[in-house]
Scaffold this active site. Structure first.
Site, short mmCIF file in Angstrom:
data_model
loop_
_atom_site.label_atom_id
_atom_site.label_comp_id
_atom_site.label_asym_id
_atom_site.label_seq_id
_atom_site.Cartn_x
_atom_site.Cartn_y
_atom_site.Cartn_z
CB VAL A 56 -0.93 0.00 1.14
CG1 VAL A 56 -1.83 -1.02 1.20
CG2 VAL A 56 -0.41 -0.06 2.58
CB SER A 57 0.61 4.56 -1.90
OG SER A 57 0.54 3.69 -3.20
CB THR A 58 -0.62 6.32 2.38
OG1 THR A 58 -1.77 5.59 2.61
CG2 THR A 58 -0.56 7.18 1.17
#
Length: 165
Positions: A11-13
């Site tokens: 996941v990016s964050t």
């Protein structure tokens, strides 16, 4: 499929949750202890510890499993580099349960289309972010990076007794 199934989720964050991807990997047959993750790292960043560990865990005959191609890479070049590395090492790639066959012309074209869509999607996200920031800046809502330190009650009066803080 012979060999081990090695899972990778990203996941990016830090605010996003990996649970959905982890559950999907288990449903695809990956043991939880064979799942490697990255949180808070974009797919455009190849320096991802979880990806490095997942690739290192793969041996000849194993299969690297991802839920979607955009979890593995966000650019066509990066996706192709990863697949080329896996192919050299005789490791298969499973995307959402479909095994990518780099020796099959149809498999190659489908993979390239998926990789191009992932790159296009990342480009759209970046463009929308820039547009949103420009609108916020024009409205005076984007003031740049906020200070990391916050003031405790009464601290500003101590630092500036005239109340100019």
């Amino acid at each position: 499929m012979t060999g081990l199934l090695i899972g990778y989720a990203r996941v990016s964050t830090n605010d996003q949750d990996l649970t959905g991807q982890k559950n999907a990997l288990v449903a695809l047959g990956v043991a939880p202890e064979k799942t490697f993750t990255d949180q808070g790292l974009t797919g455009a960043n190849r320096a991802r510890p979880g990806l490095r560990e997942a690739l290192a865990a793969c041996r000849d005959g194993d299969t690297l499993v991802v839920t979607k191609l955009d979890r593995l890479a966000r650019s066509l070049r990066d996706a192709k580099d990863i697949v080329d590395e896996l192919t050299r090492r005789e490791v298969k790639l499973s995307i959402g349960g479909s095994v990518h066959d780099p020796t099959d012309p149809v498999g190659r074209i489908l993979f390239n289309v998926l990789a191009m869509v992932a790159e296009f999607e990342a480009d759209l996200i970046r463009a929308r972010t820039r547009e949103g920031m420009a609108v916020a800046k024009a409205k005076g809502r984007l003031r740049g990076k906020q200070p990391k330190l916050c003031s405790a009650p009464g601290l500003m009066e101590v630092l500036d007794p005239l109340g100019r803080g």
